[in-house]
Design a protein around this motif. Structure first.
Motif, mmCIF file in Angstrom:
data_model
loop_
_atom_site.group_PDB
_atom_site.id
_atom_site.type_symbol
_atom_site.label_atom_id
_atom_site.label_comp_id
_atom_site.label_asym_id
_atom_site.label_seq_id
_atom_site.Cartn_x
_atom_site.Cartn_y
_atom_site.Cartn_z
ATOM 1 N N GLY A 563 50.573 23.269 47.070
ATOM 2 C CA GLY A 563 50.681 24.060 48.289
ATOM 3 C C GLY A 563 50.356 23.241 49.530
ATOM 4 O O GLY A 563 50.995 23.397 50.589
ATOM 5 N N ASP A 564 49.385 22.345 49.423
ATOM 6 C CA ASP A 564 49.030 21.478 50.553
ATOM 7 C C ASP A 564 50.113 20.436 50.828
ATOM 8 O O ASP A 564 50.267 19.973 51.974
ATOM 9 C CB ASP A 564 47.708 20.766 50.277
ATOM 10 C CG ASP A 564 46.527 21.724 50.222
ATOM 11 O OD1 ASP A 564 46.662 22.856 50.730
ATOM 12 O OD2 ASP A 564 45.476 21.357 49.633
ATOM 13 N N LEU A 565 50.854 20.032 49.781
ATOM 14 C CA LEU A 565 51.875 19.001 49.952
ATOM 15 C C LEU A 565 53.173 19.550 50.549
ATOM 16 O O LEU A 565 53.968 18.778 51.124
ATOM 17 C CB LEU A 565 52.197 18.354 48.594
ATOM 18 C CG LEU A 565 51.068 17.551 47.933
ATOM 19 C CD1 LEU A 565 51.547 16.996 46.591
ATOM 20 C CD2 LEU A 565 50.611 16.404 48.835
ATOM 21 N N LYS A 566 53.409 20.828 50.416
ATOM 22 C CA LYS A 566 54.692 21.390 50.851
ATOM 23 C C LYS A 566 54.978 21.138 52.334
ATOM 24 O O LYS A 566 56.082 20.649 52.684
ATOM 25 C CB LYS A 566 54.713 22.891 50.542
ATOM 26 C CG LYS A 566 56.081 23.516 50.759
ATOM 27 C CD LYS A 566 56.095 24.949 50.239
ATOM 28 C CE LYS A 566 57.497 25.537 50.356
ATOM 29 N NZ LYS A 566 57.571 26.911 49.816
ATOM 30 N N PRO A 567 54.058 21.414 53.249
ATOM 31 C CA PRO A 567 54.370 21.131 54.670
ATOM 32 C C PRO A 567 54.542 19.644 54.956
ATOM 33 O O PRO A 567 55.279 19.270 55.879
ATOM 34 C CB PRO A 567 53.167 21.704 55.415
ATOM 35 C CG PRO A 567 52.083 21.790 54.411
ATOM 36 C CD PRO A 567 52.757 22.043 53.102
#
Length: 746
Positions: A563-567
C-alpha cells in the motif's frame, strides 16, 4: 462277643447291621467271619478294602485332568486300578489285628517271627542299597551314594513296608529302589504260589500304599521343579525314569506270558507316572498363569496387568526349565521337557486371551491384546535369546486364530483413527482460542513459534508408532489412513487461519501470530518429507492447504508495504518517466526500511517473502509501462527510455537478490521489454517477442500491444505483423509462476 479293634486302631468295632459282622466306619475294616471255612470271603473282603477306594473317587491323585488337555488319558480299567491304588490307606502299613480271628495261631506266630527277623533299622538296610561303593582297586561297580537307581545286592534283606513308609514320609526318595524290590518280590511270590490269596492281597495293599506316598513325593518335587535343590530334583527324575522303565518291562513280560492267569494280585502297571507328570505340568501352568497379578502404581488396567503377569511368568519359568530342568532330565524318558512346559503354558495363555477377546474391549485393552499376540509373545518370549533354540521346533503357533486377529486389527485401526481425529481437532481448537485471546506466540531461536505443528506431528506419529509396535504391516496400513486425516486437518487449519486473518486484524499480536503460523508450514513439510518418508514433491492434497495458508499469510504481512509503494509507482507515469531513477530509489528505500519486520520468520520464509516482493516490484513496473501514458515517436527518446528501464531492472534485481530472493526467472522480464522498445527493425522485434513468449507464456497480445504503443513510429501493419508472432505461441504450456496473468491491460 468280644469287640475287636479295626486295622486303623481308631475305634472299637460296632455291631454290623442286618446280621452282618461289625464294621469300622473309618477304614471300612470288617473282621473275618466266624466260620473257619470262609477263606474265600476273607479274600474278597480284603479286595474290597484296598481296591474299591472311597465312594465317588475314581481318578488318580497327583494332578487334575485339565479340560482340553492334549495328553492321552489312560483307559477306564487303568484309571480305576490307579484310583484303587491311590486310595489305599497308608495306615494299612500298621500291623493288623485281623489274625485274631484266624483259626491257626501257630501260623500267626510264625509270620510274626519271620517279620521280626526281617525288620531292621532302615538306615542300616538302605546303606546296603545306596552305599555300595567299592574301595580303590576293588573289582566290581557301585552306584553313587544317594542315587535311587542303585541296585540292591541280592543277599541284602529288604526293609519292611513300615520302615519304607517312615522314610517316604520324611521325603527320602532313596526308598524308591527298595520299594521296587518289594514289588518284584511280591510278584515272584504270587507266581510261585506259596502264599494264600489273602496274604498276597494284604502285602500288595501295603506296596500300593507306599507307591501312593512315593508318587506324591516325586510329583510334588516335579510340580515345582524350580523351587527345589538340583540334587533332589535329579533324584525325583531318576525315580520317574525308573518307573517308566518298569512299566515297559512289566508290559513286555505280560505280553510274553500271554493271557493272565488267576493270580490274586490286581494289575498295578503301567502306572503311567509320566502322564501324571504331564498333567502336573499343566496344573502348574494353570496355577502360575492364573494367579491374580499384583497391583501396580502405573495405572495399568486389569487386562494389562494380567497380560504382563502371564508373559513374565511364562518367560521366567521357561528360561528356568531350559537352564535347570532340561540338563537333569533323563535321556531315556524320551520327553522334550521344554516342549511339555511350553505347550502347557501356551495352552493356558491362549485360553486366557481368547476369553478376554470375547468381551467388548476398550481401545487400550484392544491395543494391548494385539500387542501381546502379534509382537511381545512371539518376539520377546518365543524368540527370545534363551528360548528360541528350544521353542522354534515346538511350533506353538499364535495365541489367537487369524480371523480373530484380523477383526481385532480392524477395530484397532478404527479406534486409533477416530482418536487421532479427535486429538487433532482439539489441538486446533485450543490454538484458535489463543489467537482470539491475543496471546503472543512463543519464540524459538529468535523466530516466532507455535506448538500446533509439534502437537499434530506427535499425534500422527504416535498413532503410527502404536500400529508399528503391533506389526510393521499394520503400521503401513494406518500410515496411509492417517495421512488422509492429516490432509483433512490441514484444510480445517487453513480455514481457521483465514477466519483469524479476517476477524482479528486489530489485535496487538496479530502480525506475530500470522508469522508463527507461517513458520508452522516448515514443521509440517519437514515431517512429511522426513518422518513420514513422503517424497519432496508432496501431493497437492497435503501441500495445497499449507501453500494457501502461507500465501495468505504473506499477503497479510505485505499488504501495508504494498500500500505504501503504490503512490510511489504512480510517479513513473505522472512524471512521464522524467526521473525514473529517483522514483525507484524511493521505492527501494521504502522496502528496505520494512524488511526487518519479517525477521521473526524462518530464514526460508524470509527468502520466499522476498521473492513475493521481487515479483511485486517487477509487476508494478510493467503495469506502469503498460499504461499507454507516454508515446515516443523519436528513436532517441525510445533508446533513452530503454536505458532507464535497464538501469532500473538492474537495481531491482540487485536489491532483491541481496536480500534473499532467488527468483531468477524474473531477471529477463524488464530487460527484454527495454530491448523491444529500443529496436527499430520489425523483424528483430519479432525475434525478441518470440523469445520473450517462451520465457513468459502468459505474455499476451494485449500486453504486447501496450508495450508497442510506446513506439509511436510503428505503422499499424507493422504492429499487426509483430503481434502475429504470438499466434505461434498460443496453446504453449503455461508457466507455473505467473507474471503477466497478474497484469490487467485494456
Amino acid at each position: 462277643m468280644e469287640r475287636a479293634h479295626c486295622c486303623c486302631h481308631r475305634r472299637l468295632l460296632g455291631p454290623g447291621s442286618c446280621g452282618e459282622p461289625p464294621a469300622c466306619r473309618e477304614c471300612s475294616f470288617m473282621p473275618p467271619p466266624p466260620c473257619p471255612s470262609a477263606g474265600l470271603s476273607r479274600v474278597m473282603l480284603k479286595m474290597m478294602t484296598f481296591f474299591q477306594g472311597l465312594p465317588g473317587q475314581h481318578t488318580a491323585s497327583g494332578g487334575p485332568d485339565l479340560p482340553g488337555s492334549s495328553q492321552k488319558l489312560p483307559s477306564t480299567s487303568e484309571v480305576e486300578s490307579e484310583a484303587s491304588m491311590s486310595e489305599a490307606s497308608s495306615e494299612d502299613l500298621v500291623p493288623t489285628l485281623e489274625a485274631a480271628g484266624a483259626p491257626d495261631r501257630d501260623k500267626e506266630e510264625a509270620l510274626k517271627k519271620k517279620k521280626k527277623k526281617k525288620s531292621k533299622g532302615l538306615a542300616s538296610v538302605l546303606s546296603v542299597f545306596t552305599k555300595g561303593r567299592r574301595k580303590k582297586g576293588q573289582p566290581g561297580s557301585a552306584e553313587p551314594e544317594g542315587d535311587p537307581g542303585a541296585r540292591p545286592e541280592p543277599s541284602a534283606p529288604l526293609p519292611t513296608a513300615e520302615e519304607l513308609k517312615a522314610e517316604l514320609e520324611r521325603g527320602r526318595l532313596e526308598a524308591a529302589r527298595p520299594l521296587l524290590a518289594l514289588e518284584r518280590e511280591l510278584a515272584a511270590a504270587a507266581a510261585a504260589g506259596g502264599e494264600s490269596a489273602e496274604e498276597l492281597v494284604r502285602r500288595q495293599s501295603k506296596v500300593e500304599a507306599l507307591y501312593v506316598l512315593l508318587r506324591e513325593q516325586v510329583l510334588g518335587v516335579l510340580r515345582r521343579p524350580l523351587d527345589v535343590a538340583p540334587e533332589r530334583l535329579r533324584q525325583a527324575l531318576q525315580v520317574l525314569a525308573e518307573q517308566e522303565r518298569e512299566d515297559r518291562r512289566a508290559a513286555a513280560a505280560a505280553a510274553a506270558a500271554g493271557a493272565p492267569g488267576g493270580s490274586a494280585l490286581v494289575a498295578a502297571r503301567p502306572r503311567r507316572w509320566l502322564q501324571l507328570w504331564r498333567r502336573a505340568v499343566a496344573q502348574a501352568a494353570q496355577e502360575r498363569l492364573g494367579a491374580r497379578p499384583p497391583a501396580d502404581a502405573e495405572g495399568r488396567s486389569e487386562a494389562e496387568r494380567a497380560f504382563l503377569h502371564m508373559g513374565r511368568a511364562m518367560k521366567e519359568d521357561l528360561e528356568a526349565v531350559v537352564e535347570r530342568l532340561k540338563p537333569l532330565f533323563p535321556a531315556d524318558l524320551d520327553v522334550d521337557v521344554v516342549a511339555a512346559y511350553a505347550e502347557s503354558y501356551h495352552e493356558h495363555f491362549a485360553a486366557q486371551l481368547a476369553a478376554v477377546a470375547q468381551f467388548e474391549l476398550c481401545e487400550r485393552d484392544t491395543y494391548m491384546l494385539l500387542l501381546w499376540v502379534q509382537n511381545l509373545y512371539p518376539n520377546d518370549i518365543i524368540n527370545s535369546p534363551k528360548l528360541a533354540g528350544d521353542l522354534q521346533r515346538v511350533q506353538l503357533g499364535s495365541l489367537l486364530p487369524p480371523r480373530q486377529i484380523r477383526l481385532l486389527e480392524a477395530t484397532f485401526l478404527s479406534n486409533e483413527v477416530a482418536s487421532v481425529k479427535e486429538l487433532m481437532a482439539r489441538a486446533l481448537e485450543l490454538e484458535s482460542q489463543r489467537w482470539a485471546r491475543d496471546v503472543a506466540p512463543q519464540r524459538l531461536d529468535s523466530h516466532y513459534h507455535s506448538e500446533l505443528a509439534i502437537d499434530i506431528i506427535q499425534i500422527i506419529s504416535q498413532g503410527q508408532a502404536k500400529a508399528e509396535s503391533i506389526t510393521l504391516d499394520l503400521g503401513v496400513q494406518i500410515k496411509n489412513v492417517l495421512l488422509l486425516e492429516l490432509a483433512a486437518f490441514l484444510r480445517s487449519y487453513q480455514r481457521a487461519f483465514d477466519e483469524f486473518l479476517e476477524r482479528c486484524k486489530q489485535l496487538r499480536n496479530y502480525r506475530a501470530n500470522v508469522m508463527a503460523n507461517i513458520n508452522n508450514c516448515l514443521s509440517f513439510r519437514t515431517a512429511m518429507e522426513q518422518k513420514w518418508q513422503i517424497l519432496q514433491d508432496l501431493p497437492g492434497h497435503l501441500m495445497g492447504p499449507l501453500s494457501e495458508l502461507k500465501s495468505h499469510g504473506f499477503d497479510t504481512l505485505l499488504q501495508s508495504l504494498f500500500g505504501d509503494l503504490k503512490p510511489l509507482f504512480k510517479r513513473f507515469t505522472q512524471t512521464r518517466w522524467v526521473a525514473p531513477a529517483q522514483t525507484l530509489g524511493d521505492i527501494i528505500s521504502t522496502v528496505g526500511e520494512r524488511l526487518p519486520e519479517f525477521s521473526k520468520l524462518h530464514d526460508c520464509f524470509q527468502k520466499e517473502l522476498m521473492e513475493v516482493v521481487h515479483l511485486h516490484l517487477v509487476k508494478e513496473y510493467i503495469i506502469r509501462l503498460s499504461k499507454r501514458s507516454v508515446v515516443l515517436k523519436v528513436v532517441e527518446q525510445q533508446r533513452q527510455l530503454a536505458e532507464h528501464i535497464l538501469a532500473n531492472a538492474e537495481v531491482i534485481q540487485r536489491f532483491c537478490t541481496q536480500n534473499g530472493s532467488s527468483a531468477t526467472w524474473l531477471h529477463h522480464a524488464l530487460p527484454t521489454l527495454a530491448e523491444i522498445i529500443r529496436l527499430q527493425d520489425p523483424s528483430a522485434i519479432k525475434i525478441e517477442v518470440a523469445t520473450y513468449a517462451t520465457r513468459y507464456p502468459d505474455f499476451s497480445k494485449g500486453h504486447l500491444s501496450a508495450i508497442l504503443a510506446i513506439k509511436g513510429n510503428l505503422s499499424s501493419n507493422e504492429v499487426k505483423s509483430i503481434r502475429s508472432i504470438l499466434d505461434v505461441s498460443e496453446g504453449m504450456q503455461q508457466s507455473s509462476k505467473p507474471l503477466f496473468s497478474l497484469i490487467k491491460v485494456g
